[in-house]
Design an enzyme around this catalytic site. Structure first.
Site, PDB file in Angstrom:
ATOM      1  N   LYS A  36       0.818  -1.223   0.000  1.00 33.10           N
ATOM      2  CA  LYS A  36       0.000   0.000   0.000  1.00 33.10           C
ATOM      3  C   LYS A  36       0.844   1.263   0.000  1.00 33.10           C
ATOM      4  CE  LYS A  36      -0.887  -0.252   4.930  1.00 33.10           C
ATOM      5  NZ  LYS A  36      -1.618  -1.111   5.861  1.00 33.10           N
ATOM      6  N   ARG A 131      -9.136  -2.294  16.164  1.00 33.65           N
ATOM      7  CA  ARG A 131      -9.543  -1.901  14.816  1.00 33.65           C
ATOM      8  C   ARG A 131     -10.408  -3.059  14.325  1.00 33.65           C
ATOM      9  NH1 ARG A 131      -5.353  -0.190  10.148  1.00 33.65           N
ATOM     10  NH2 ARG A 131      -5.664  -2.370   9.574  1.00 33.65           N
TER      11      ARG A 131
HETATM   12  C1  LIG Z   1      -0.746  -1.981   6.438  1.00 27.17           C
HETATM   13  C2  LIG Z   1      -1.102  -3.281   7.009  1.00 27.17           C
HETATM   14  C3  LIG Z   1      -0.096  -4.196   7.341  1.00 27.17           C
HETATM   15  C4  LIG Z   1       1.382  -3.890   7.192  1.00 27.17           C
HETATM   16  O1  LIG Z   1       1.836  -3.102   8.233  1.00 27.17           O
HETATM   17  P1  LIG Z   1       3.383  -2.682   8.366  1.00 27.17           P
HETATM   18  O2  LIG Z   1       3.481  -2.028   9.681  1.00 27.17           O
HETATM   19  O3  LIG Z   1       3.680  -1.777   7.231  1.00 27.17           O
HETATM   20  O4  LIG Z   1       4.180  -3.933   8.273  1.00 27.17           O
HETATM   21  C5  LIG Z   1      -0.485  -5.443   7.827  1.00 27.17           C
HETATM   22  N1  LIG Z   1      -1.782  -5.749   7.982  1.00 27.17           N
HETATM   23  C6  LIG Z   1      -2.782  -4.903   7.692  1.00 27.17           C
HETATM   24  C7  LIG Z   1      -4.198  -5.313   7.897  1.00 27.17           C
HETATM   25  C8  LIG Z   1      -2.476  -3.626   7.191  1.00 27.17           C
HETATM   26  O5  LIG Z   1      -3.456  -2.788   6.900  1.00 27.17           O
END
Ligand SMILES: *Cc1c(COP(=O)(O)O)cnc(C)c1O
Length: 361
Positions: A36, A131
């Protein structure tokens, strides 16, 4: 090359992917590459796949479509819980989604049947961060319903921590996730291939655990791209932390007073600010602003300090660096600044050391 721009070192991304794959592989954990922050950039995604990542995950369908259109060959996972109104697109464009609502799962099932496809789902468990996620006490009922749905197949469970509430993945909540997996498998005589324990925030837990039990998957973004864990933002040994560099151009450089003069009211951000008077100083304006990056998330590599920012400008103290018009200033970026910057149409993305990955596309 157009400015502002972000230089992206693809070879360093490849290195970080290899290191993390090896590290987590020592205890049987596979990594899912989270794209992302790079907006699904196909060059980078291709680099990740070439270096051993089999599943790419993104929170946006648009990014997933971008990677698929570019011919990236991977399994695509939607990270953000699908909206009810999105079900059809989720089925069309992704292979796996993370879910916590039965009504959405029913809609996914309906769309998958219509599409004659099988969609894989992972159920998210709430373990304290508050969340997305199903309360552990509700998991049994949820699984009973989900395994009766056609067109979708339950391949695992997962959890998301260290996001909204900043709750650390630790031996307690990871053990709980493992135990929920085991319990569900026994109860329903199913097998859960994926138990996804979290994100870049799981590094400390991973290092301190002899046995990671059933956890066999992590979804990593920030540790791949910034080389850090995310509980304390400490660098992970052996990884590059300088993959991305923001470059902006000086558009004005002048000696001016350090204190604004005239009657003080709200500035453009709605704040009434008071500046100390340090006499005359060298000030420079950079042609980049709040529209382009999260200014609080960038750190200059030269000897300048940020005095303030508006939508299209950053003003810096230029006493020490003595920058002139046309000079460039470079910055490190944190994850939020990177997220906005790489997804800004106003910033050029410049792949460097990218020879090695050209062949992927
Ligand atoms: C963005 C995201 C991640 C990755 O998180 P990082 O801290 O960048 O490793 C993992 N799981 C979900 C659901 C996310 O939205």
């Amino acid at each position: 090359m157009n400015l502002p721009r972000i230089d992206i070192d693809s070879a360093k991304i490849a290195h970080n992917v290899q290191q993390l794959t090896t590290l987590y592989g020592t205890k049987g954990i596979k990594i899912i590459g989270v794209t992302k922050v790079i907006g699904g950039d196909p060059v980078i995604a291709g680099m990740m796949v070439k270096n051993g990542i089999k599943t790419l995950a993104d929170s946006r369908l648009e990014n997933i479509q971008r990677m698929r259109k570019a011919g990236i060959r991977a399994q695509f996972m939607l990270l953000k819980s699908p909206a009810l109104s999105q079900a059809e697109e989720v089925i069309t464009h992704t292979h796996i989604s993370l879910n916590s609502e039965l009504i959405v799962l029913k809609e996914l099932s309906k769309c998958a049947l219509k599409n004659h496809s099988i969609h894989k789902v992972i159920l998210m468990v709430e373990l304290g961060d508050l969340r997305e996620g199903i309360m552990p006490s509700e998991m049994e009922n949820m699984v009973r319903d989900v395994i009766s749905l056609k067109g979708i197949v339950l391949i695992g469970i997962g959890t998301n921590l260290a996001c909204l509430g900043g709750i650390a993945p630790d031996s307690d909540n990871m053990a709980e996730l493992s135990s929920i997996a085991g319990h569900l498998e026994n109860k329903f005589n199913i097998s859960l291939d994926i138990v996804s324990g979290g994100s870049s925030a799981n590094y400390r837990w991973f290092r301190s655990s002899k046995d990671v039990d059933r956890i066999n998957s992590l979804r990593l973004g920030e540790s791949i791209f910034l080389g850090r864990e995310t509980l304390c933002r400490e660098p992970i040994p052996g990884l590059f932390t300088d993959i991305f560099t923001l470059v902006a151009e000086v558009i004005e450089a002048k000696q001016k007073p350090s204190q604004p003069y005239g009657k003080v009211y709200q500035n453009m951000n709605g704040k009434i600010l008071h500046f100390k008077d340090h006499g005359l100083m060298n000030r420079a304006i950079l042609g980049i602003g709040l529209q382009d990056v999260v200014v609080s998330g960038i750190v200059p590599k030269q000897n300048v300090t940020i005095l303030g920012a508006s939508s299209d400008h950053i003003v810096v103290d230029n006493n020490k660096a003595n920058l002139e018009v046309g000079d460039t200033v470079t910055f490190d970026l944190n994850y939020n600044a990177l997220l906005r910057g790489l997804n800004s149409p106003y910033i050029t993305k410049n792949h460097v050391n990218y020879q090695e990955c050209k062949e992927v596309l």
